[in-house]
Motif scaffolding. Structure first.
Motif, PDB file in Angstrom:
ATOM      1  N   LEU A  94       0.936  -1.140   0.054  1.00 55.62           N
ATOM      2  CA  LEU A  94       0.025   0.123   0.068  1.00 55.62           C
ATOM      3  C   LEU A  94       0.757   1.253  -0.112  1.00 55.62           C
ATOM      4  O   LEU A  94       0.354   2.344  -0.248  1.00 55.62           O
ATOM      5  CB  LEU A  94      -0.778   0.057   1.240  1.00 55.62           C
ATOM      6  CG  LEU A  94      -2.133  -0.997   1.124  1.00 55.62           C
ATOM      7  CD1 LEU A  94      -2.791  -0.879   2.644  1.00 55.62           C
ATOM      8  CD2 LEU A  94      -3.175  -0.511  -0.009  1.00 55.62           C
ATOM      9  N   CYS A  95       1.967   1.363   0.393  1.00 54.93           N
ATOM     10  CA  CYS A  95       2.788   2.295   0.677  1.00 54.93           C
ATOM     11  C   CYS A  95       3.652   2.854  -0.526  1.00 54.93           C
ATOM     12  O   CYS A  95       4.407   3.654  -0.520  1.00 54.93           O
ATOM     13  CB  CYS A  95       3.936   2.265   1.778  1.00 54.93           C
ATOM     14  SG  CYS A  95       3.237   1.968   3.225  1.00 54.93           S
TER      15      CYS A  95
ATOM     16  N   GLU B  32       3.966   4.318  -4.579  1.00 54.92           N
ATOM     17  CA  GLU B  32       3.347   5.108  -5.331  1.00 54.92           C
ATOM     18  C   GLU B  32       2.917   4.318  -6.822  1.00 54.92           C
ATOM     19  O   GLU B  32       1.859   4.427  -7.203  1.00 54.92           O
ATOM     20  CB  GLU B  32       3.927   6.322  -5.827  1.00 54.92           C
ATOM     21  CG  GLU B  32       3.388   7.161  -6.795  1.00 54.92           C
ATOM     22  CD  GLU B  32       4.267   8.255  -7.413  1.00 54.92           C
ATOM     23  OE1 GLU B  32       4.000   8.995  -8.567  1.00 54.92           O
ATOM     24  OE2 GLU B  32       5.083   8.778  -6.549  1.00 54.92           O
TER      25      GLU B  32
ATOM     26  N   TYR C  68      -0.053   2.198  -7.543  1.00 54.69           N
ATOM     27  CA  TYR C  68      -1.399   2.852  -7.687  1.00 54.69           C
ATOM     28  C   TYR C  68      -1.646   3.326  -9.043  1.00 54.69           C
ATOM     29  O   TYR C  68      -1.070   4.195  -9.624  1.00 54.69           O
ATOM     30  CB  TYR C  68      -1.393   3.930  -6.800  1.00 54.69           C
ATOM     31  CG  TYR C  68      -1.720   3.481  -5.470  1.00 54.69           C
ATOM     32  CD1 TYR C  68      -2.903   3.380  -4.547  1.00 54.69           C
ATOM     33  CD2 TYR C  68      -0.585   3.411  -4.602  1.00 54.69           C
ATOM     34  CE1 TYR C  68      -3.138   2.988  -3.284  1.00 54.69           C
ATOM     35  CE2 TYR C  68      -0.601   3.011  -3.010  1.00 54.69           C
ATOM     36  CZ  TYR C  68      -1.976   2.665  -2.611  1.00 54.69           C
ATOM     37  OH  TYR C  68      -1.962   2.286  -1.474  1.00 54.69           O
TER      38      TYR C  68
ATOM     39  N   LEU D 263       6.186   5.734   0.509  1.00 61.01           N
ATOM     40  CA  LEU D 263       5.434   6.935   0.998  1.00 61.01           C
ATOM     41  C   LEU D 263       6.311   7.546   1.997  1.00 61.01           C
ATOM     42  O   LEU D 263       6.491   8.849   2.017  1.00 61.01           O
ATOM     43  CB  LEU D 263       4.290   6.729   1.706  1.00 61.01           C
ATOM     44  CG  LEU D 263       3.289   7.817   2.386  1.00 61.01           C
ATOM     45  CD1 LEU D 263       2.917   8.733   1.476  1.00 61.01           C
ATOM     46  CD2 LEU D 263       2.214   7.159   3.143  1.00 61.01           C
TER      47      LEU D 263
ATOM     48  N   TRP E 294      -1.438  10.402  -5.175  1.00 55.19           N
ATOM     49  CA  TRP E 294      -1.717   9.243  -4.849  1.00 55.19           C
ATOM     50  C   TRP E 294      -2.112   8.916  -3.334  1.00 55.19           C
ATOM     51  O   TRP E 294      -2.595   8.025  -2.613  1.00 55.19           O
ATOM     52  CB  TRP E 294      -0.984   8.190  -5.296  1.00 55.19           C
ATOM     53  CG  TRP E 294       0.546   8.138  -4.621  1.00 55.19           C
ATOM     54  CD1 TRP E 294       1.453   9.130  -4.840  1.00 55.19           C
ATOM     55  CD2 TRP E 294       1.147   7.441  -3.651  1.00 55.19           C
ATOM     56  NE1 TRP E 294       2.552   8.984  -3.898  1.00 55.19           N
ATOM     57  CE2 TRP E 294       2.295   7.768  -3.185  1.00 55.19           C
ATOM     58  CE3 TRP E 294       0.409   6.519  -3.022  1.00 55.19           C
ATOM     59  CZ2 TRP E 294       3.162   7.344  -2.277  1.00 55.19           C
ATOM     60  CZ3 TRP E 294       1.316   5.910  -2.044  1.00 55.19           C
ATOM     61  CH2 TRP E 294       2.584   5.989  -1.403  1.00 55.19           C
TER      62      TRP E 294
ATOM     63  N   PHE F  31      -4.077   6.211  -1.315  1.00 54.91           N
ATOM     64  CA  PHE F  31      -3.442   5.604  -0.143  1.00 54.91           C
ATOM     65  C   PHE F  31      -4.375   5.445   0.975  1.00 54.91           C
ATOM     66  O   PHE F  31      -4.609   4.405   1.788  1.00 54.91           O
ATOM     67  CB  PHE F  31      -2.145   5.984  -0.011  1.00 54.91           C
ATOM     68  CG  PHE F  31      -1.413   5.714   1.553  1.00 54.91           C
ATOM     69  CD1 PHE F  31      -0.888   4.424   1.764  1.00 54.91           C
ATOM     70  CD2 PHE F  31      -1.434   6.569   2.662  1.00 54.91           C
ATOM     71  CE1 PHE F  31      -0.555   4.042   2.932  1.00 54.91           C
ATOM     72  CE2 PHE F  31      -1.273   6.126   3.789  1.00 54.91           C
ATOM     73  CZ  PHE F  31      -0.542   4.983   3.928  1.00 54.91           C
TER      74      PHE F  31
ATOM     75  N   SER G 181      -7.443   3.347   0.526  1.00 50.64           N
ATOM     76  CA  SER G 181      -7.109   1.994   0.418  1.00 50.64           C
ATOM     77  C   SER G 181      -6.812   1.490   1.916  1.00 50.64           C
ATOM     78  O   SER G 181      -7.166   0.521   2.432  1.00 50.64           O
ATOM     79  CB  SER G 181      -5.800   1.725  -0.374  1.00 50.64           C
ATOM     80  OG  SER G 181      -6.051   2.096  -1.500  1.00 50.64           O
TER      81      SER G 181
END
Length: 242
Positions: free
Chosen positions: A87-88, A90, A93, A130, A174, A178, A181
């Motif tokens: 998820l972390c 970029e 996405y 991130l 994004w 994030f 999500s």
């Protein structure tokens, strides 16, 4: 006398602008630390954050978070992000094509090189993590503050321009996705609230700089094609389970 007063006023304005840049740098640094696996307890700094954020008139209020013991914080991180922490990143996405991902990573790295920012270190993270992007904003804000304090007007403007461009091209596109999500994947714990604040803070900072963000949509997100040669052996979290 008029010239002396004008010079004093300019000095006060410069000092205030530098203080604002330092406060922004502190917020970005705190957020960057929070999105790495917590070997140290970032939540111990939570009581300091509301007062820092309150000095920034553009910023949203800091969420009501409590300090947590390190083992609980680590468990919350694993629950929210999993072992891979996908998820972390970029480029996870809306950039499923490997060539497009490579282009984005090269562009991010170009921003970093231009300001002497080096990723890696003990965390061993990619440029599009991130935490790395937030820390880069921290560095740019500190450089801006230093330039303002020393009267380096052109360099201060360069740092401001870089922040605007990086938010518009990368972090700002994004971070809201994030946060969405993470909220969908994690029902409770400190991270969803912190992610919501992170998104709001980044968007507010972009607006302050006059940047119109073009956020990505969840409908654009597709899974990255699986690499059969992929190995988790180099992941630092693997050491935790050995």
């Amino acid at each position: 006398m008029t010239q002396e007063l004008s010079a004093a006023g300019a000095g006060e304005d410069r000092q205030e602008a530098a203080q604002q840049a330092v406060a922004r740098a502190q917020v970005y640094a705190f957020l960057a630390a929070a999105y790495l696996y917590p070997f140290e307890n970032w939540s111990e700094d939570v009581p300091l954050m509301p007062a820092i954020v309150a000095t920034l008139d553009f910023a949203p209020a800091f969420p009501a978070l409590d300090a947590a013991p390190l083992p609980l914080l680590q468990a919350a991180y694993r629950h929210g992000f999993g072992a891979a922490g996908s998820l972390c990143y970029e480029t996870e996405y809306g950039l499923p094509h490997e060539f497009r991902q490579a282009q984005e990573l090269a562009d991010i790295s170009g921003f970093y090189r231009a300001f002497g920012f080096v990723v890696g270190g003990p965390a061993g993270e990619r440029p599009d993590h991130l935490a790395a992007e937030l820390e880069f904003m921290h560095v740019l804000a500190l450089k801006e503050a230093h330039a303002r304090l020393h009267g380096l007007t052109e360099y201060a403007a360069l740092c401001v321009e870089a922040q605007a461009k990086f938010l518009g091209a990368h972090l700002g596109t994004w971070v809201d996705l994030f946060a969405q999500s993470l909220a969908l994947n994690t029902g409770d714990g400190p991270y969803p609230s912190l992610a919501s604040f992170t998104s709001a803070f980044v968007q507010a900072d972009a607006a302050r700089l006059g940047v119109t963000l073009t956020p990505r949509s969840r409908k654009e997100v597709k899974h990255t094609p699986f690499d059969p040669d992929f190995s988790c052996a180099a992941c630092p979290i693997v050491d935790l389970i050995r």
